[in-house]
Design an enzyme around this catalytic site. Structure first.
Site, PDB file in Angstrom:
ATOM      1  NE  ARG A  74     -86.188-108.664  -2.598  1.00 17.10           N
ATOM      2  CZ  ARG A  74     -87.343-108.037  -2.313  1.00 17.10           C
ATOM      3  NH1 ARG A  74     -87.819-107.102  -3.119  1.00 17.10           N
ATOM      4  NH2 ARG A  74     -87.996-108.343  -1.214  1.00 17.10           N
ATOM      5  CE1 TYR A  99     -73.342-118.167 -23.114  1.00 18.32           C
ATOM      6  CE2 TYR A  99     -75.471-117.784 -22.094  1.00 18.32           C
ATOM      7  CZ  TYR A  99     -74.174-118.245 -22.022  1.00 18.32           C
ATOM      8  OH  TYR A  99     -73.706-118.773 -20.845  1.00 18.32           O
ATOM      9  CG  ASP A 134     -75.014-110.714 -25.237  1.00 11.11           C
ATOM     10  OD1 ASP A 134     -73.955-110.180 -24.846  1.00 11.11           O
ATOM     11  OD2 ASP A 134     -75.399-111.828 -24.829  1.00 11.11           O
ATOM     12  CE  LYS A 164     -69.290-115.497 -19.695  1.00  9.29           C
ATOM     13  NZ  LYS A 164     -70.318-115.477 -20.721  1.00  9.29           N
TER      14      LYS A 164
END
Ligand SMILES: *Cc1c(COP(=O)(O)O)cnc(C)c1O
Length: 392
Positions: free
Chosen positions: A47, A99, A171, A196
């Protein structure tokens, strides 16, 4: 021989790595052996850090022109990390068409911790300036915006933010680091939904935040480790591999998008086409118009018939895949927005968003041409539709 930045970064040129395989090994491990007690091993627990994530982050930082990158389990996890660097009573300025997932995060989660948000039309820089309060810490923008491809001036937004000692976050999902470099334009931190274009194969959910600011980088690492939202070793390995084809995928998609845009512009069935490639401000801060465009049918009652007659695009939520993806904002990304608000913002039933993939552009055009004709031809019966479709 010296290699170009992109080649070196993207293709894992073997120099400097301690593996001989074309792709790095996958360190499928949650924990690492520590030879010396308290010896500060490079990796202890996955982690907190692992070789696959680190390699990916190195690539992402170089691609975006930043010193530090952090890979997260999703784009929203990266955006959460940026916003969670703030504290109670801090104030943030957001685009009014931000978004949907980012809006949900701010509205339904972060406001419970007294982080406050004001939404404005960020394409009008004076609205950003007027929204600044004593406790404002961050201006957050998306350009091009979704689904109407509105353009915000990144340099001007950075200037306003910095004049008031605020940070600017961008973004950059739609343009990718290859199409637009917000850090160079003055942004302090860039976020991506790597789900994306960066991933590009519609197979992983991932996100990233990139910065040159050491203080911000420390805060982003603390959040990545401290809230456990880092990208897994497996997904980091996959994403690093997919980045190798990003330049060729993105270039082909942009070329195809330009052809589709030209086709849609001259169709009678289409009321409007939205493509950043036609916007001067956008082109002053980006390489090209990108690979996503919007269009509105003249008659919105034909929307379902249009979708029914299409063969090629995947009709779904998402973008940036090797396959062309057609989205319907009114019933998908913006379904939760009340109809009055959607209408006010021009997100009507006839509006579509097309993320152009790698199919032969002539075939894509033929498919769209067929579907538009079918949808707008009231006299065809179902039987004729099927016959024409198979004989095409
Ligand atoms: C998809 C998307 C996000 C969210 O990313 P996930 O990977 O789905 O969490 C954020 N911003 C934009 C512009 C997006 O398209």
């Amino acid at each position: 021989m010296s290699l170009s930045k992109d080649t070196e970064v993207i293709f894992d040129s073997h120099r400097g790595h301690d593996y001989d395989s074309a792709n790095p090994p996958l360190y499928d491990s949650s924990t690492f052996h520590q030879k010396v007690l308290g010896g500060g091993a490079e990796y202890d627990y996955a982690r907190s850090g692992n070789p696959n994530r680190e390699l990916l982050e190195e690539k992402l930082a170089k691609l975006e022109g930043g010193s530090y990158a952090f890979a997260y389990a999703s784009g929203i996890a990266a955006i959460s990390a940026v916003l969670l660097t703030l504290k109670a009573d801090d104030h943030v300025i957001l685009p009014d068409d931000v978004y949907g997932g980012t809006f949900r995060l701010t509205e339904q989660i972060l406001t419970r911790f007294n982080i406050r948000f004001t939404t404005v039309d960020t394409t009008d820089i004076s609205q950003i300036e007027q929204a600044i309060e004593d406790n404002t810490k961050l201006v957050y923008i998306e350009t091009p915006s979704n689904p109407l491809f509105k353009i915000t001036d990144v340099r001007a937004a950075a200037k306003v933010a910095h004049d008031h000692d605020l940070l600017l976050a961008v973004d950059n999902t739609f343009m990718t680091p290859l199409g637009q470099s917000p850090l160079e334009l003055g942004a302090d931190v860039v976020v991506h939904s790597a789900t994306k274009f960066l991933g590009g194969h519609s197979d992983i959910i991932a996100g990233a935040a990139i910065t040159n600011d050491k203080t911000l980088a420390d805060a982003l690492y603390l959040l990545q480790n401290g809230t456990g939202t880092a990208l897994s070793a497996q997904d980091s390995w996959t994403l690093a591999k997919h980045l190798k084809t990003l330049p060729v995928r993105f270039k082909q998609s942009v070329d195809n998008a330009q052809k589709l845009e030209a086709f849609l512009q001259q169709r009678d069935e289409i009321a409007e086409v939205y493509y950043p490639g036609n916007n001067k401000l956008h082109l002053s801060q980006s390489q090209h118009g990108g690979a996503v465009l919007g269009f509105r049918l003249k008659d919105e009652t034909k929307a379902q018939a249009f979708v029914d007659a299409l063969s090629l695009p995947l009709v779904s939520v998402s973008l940036g895949g090797v396959e062309t993806i057609l989205s319907h904002p009114a019933t998908m990304s913006h379904a939760a927005v009340p109809k009055e608000v959607r209408d006010e913002r021009n997100i009507t039933f006839g509006l579509f968003r097309l993320s152009v993939g790698l199919e032969d552009p002539d075939e894509l055009i033929a498919d769209l041409n067929y579907a538009l004709k079918e949808a707008f031809n009231d006299s065809t019966t179902i039987g004729q539709t099927e016959e024409q479709h198979t004989s095409r």
